[in-house]
Design a protein around this motif. Sequence first.
Motif, PDB file in Angstrom:
ATOM      1  N   ARG A 215       1.243   4.008  -3.100  1.00 26.13           N
ATOM      2  CA  ARG A 215       0.448   5.053  -2.420  1.00 26.13           C
ATOM      3  C   ARG A 215      -0.261   5.978  -3.393  1.00 26.13           C
ATOM      4  NH1 ARG A 215       5.784   5.699  -1.370  1.00 26.13           N
ATOM      5  NH2 ARG A 215       6.850   7.596  -2.090  1.00 26.13           N
TER       6      ARG A 215
ATOM      7  N   SER B  81      -5.560   4.765   4.339  1.00 25.98           N
ATOM      8  CA  SER B  81      -5.529   4.355   2.929  1.00 25.98           C
ATOM      9  C   SER B  81      -6.919   3.910   2.509  1.00 25.98           C
ATOM     10  CB  SER B  81      -4.518   3.226   2.724  1.00 25.98           C
ATOM     11  OG  SER B  81      -4.900   2.095   3.467  1.00 25.98           O
ATOM     12  N   TYR B  82      -7.133   3.864   1.201  1.00 25.39           N
ATOM     13  CA  TYR B  82      -8.427   3.484   0.654  1.00 25.39           C
ATOM     14  C   TYR B  82      -8.335   2.101   0.028  1.00 25.39           C
ATOM     15  CZ  TYR B  82      -9.856   8.329   1.301  1.00 25.39           C
ATOM     16  OH  TYR B  82     -10.162   9.546   1.849  1.00 25.39           O
TER      17      TYR B  82
ATOM     18  N   TYR C 256      -3.451   3.758  -3.841  1.00 20.62           N
ATOM     19  CA  TYR C 256      -4.194   3.553  -2.592  1.00 20.62           C
ATOM     20  C   TYR C 256      -4.414   4.845  -1.798  1.00 20.62           C
ATOM     21  CZ  TYR C 256      -3.835  -1.507  -3.040  1.00 20.62           C
ATOM     22  OH  TYR C 256      -3.948  -2.794  -3.468  1.00 20.62           O
ATOM     23  N   ARG C 257      -3.789   5.938  -2.236  1.00 24.63           N
ATOM     24  CA  ARG C 257      -3.890   7.233  -1.558  1.00 24.63           C
ATOM     25  C   ARG C 257      -3.518   7.106  -0.073  1.00 24.63           C
ATOM     26  NH1 ARG C 257      -9.644   9.507  -3.238  1.00 24.63           N
ATOM     27  NH2 ARG C 257     -10.184   7.321  -3.316  1.00 24.63           N
ATOM     28  N   THR C 258      -2.402   6.419   0.169  1.00 20.86           N
ATOM     29  CA  THR C 258      -1.920   6.189   1.539  1.00 20.86           C
ATOM     30  C   THR C 258      -1.363   7.480   2.120  1.00 20.86           C
ATOM     31  OG1 THR C 258      -1.348   3.942   0.866  1.00 20.86           O
ATOM     32  CG2 THR C 258      -0.444   4.719   2.948  1.00 20.86           C
ATOM     33  N   LYS C 259      -1.827   7.829   3.309  1.00 23.10           N
ATOM     34  CA  LYS C 259      -1.363   9.042   4.003  1.00 23.10           C
ATOM     35  C   LYS C 259      -0.967   8.684   5.430  1.00 23.10           C
ATOM     36  CE  LYS C 259      -4.395  12.092   1.342  1.00 23.10           C
ATOM     37  NZ  LYS C 259      -5.570  12.990   1.407  1.00 23.10           N
TER      38      LYS C 259
ATOM     39  N   GLU D 202       0.827  -1.209   0.000  1.00 16.59           N
ATOM     40  CA  GLU D 202       0.000   0.000   0.000  1.00 16.59           C
ATOM     41  C   GLU D 202       0.863   1.261   0.000  1.00 16.59           C
ATOM     42  OE1 GLU D 202      -2.874   0.016   3.112  1.00 16.59           O
ATOM     43  OE2 GLU D 202      -3.833  -1.838   2.442  1.00 16.59           O
ATOM     44  N   TYR D 203       2.002   1.186   0.699  1.00 13.90           N
ATOM     45  CA  TYR D 203       2.876   2.360   0.758  1.00 13.90           C
ATOM     46  C   TYR D 203       3.605   2.562  -0.575  1.00 13.90           C
ATOM     47  CZ  TYR D 203       6.149   5.818   2.492  1.00 13.90           C
ATOM     48  OH  TYR D 203       6.871   6.970   2.670  1.00 13.90           O
TER      49      TYR D 203
END
Length: 198
Positions: free
Chosen positions: A133, A147-148, A136-139, A129-130
């Motif tokens: 990103r 994340s989504y 996945y829009r990982t923040k 996920e990272y």
Amino acid sequence: MVGFSSLGKSIQTIKKIPDFTIKLAENLMSALVILSGIFSFLIVFYLGYNNFLDGILGVPKPALMVSSRPIFGVVSPFMFAIVFGFLLFFTLLLKFSNKKIKTVTPWVGGLKLKENEMYNTRGYSFIVEYVLRGIYRTKEKDTYVESYDVSNLIYKGLEILFKKLSCFLSKYIMNGNLNYYIAYIIAMFIIALFIFKL
């Protein structure tokens, strides 16, 4: 059979049967049902319906039973039993093997693991996920990561699409109006005439 085996203990009016007899009768009947299902193609062959037996898609003839001619659907309980038995054998082999399993405390960012906490499935895929990103829009927040679930968003989009499509079909095409259905039949008849004429 069900009354004497499964429900025998709760019925007072029937004659008391020893437990061994009940279990033996129930197990024999269950085995007969399972075996008649697995070898159903032999029963179909014995009854004389050979035209419903075939062998395609890697299933040897006559182990595959077909619904009709031309073939509309197929089923092979015999091959299913072989595959199921094969998978069951290896599952039991793995279960009863002397493989040592090491249990460790999960890593939760250096924080102490509480008694009611579990290592969630997303923890295993965090690196992916990272790295992805952008998708996945990982923040990274102060104490957690946001994340989504992309696959969930895709499924929700497909659900909305198919709901709208089904509403459109039920409202304008398959709306229960007899005149529409007669028009469809006439249109298909005209199309069929043009196709077979060519």
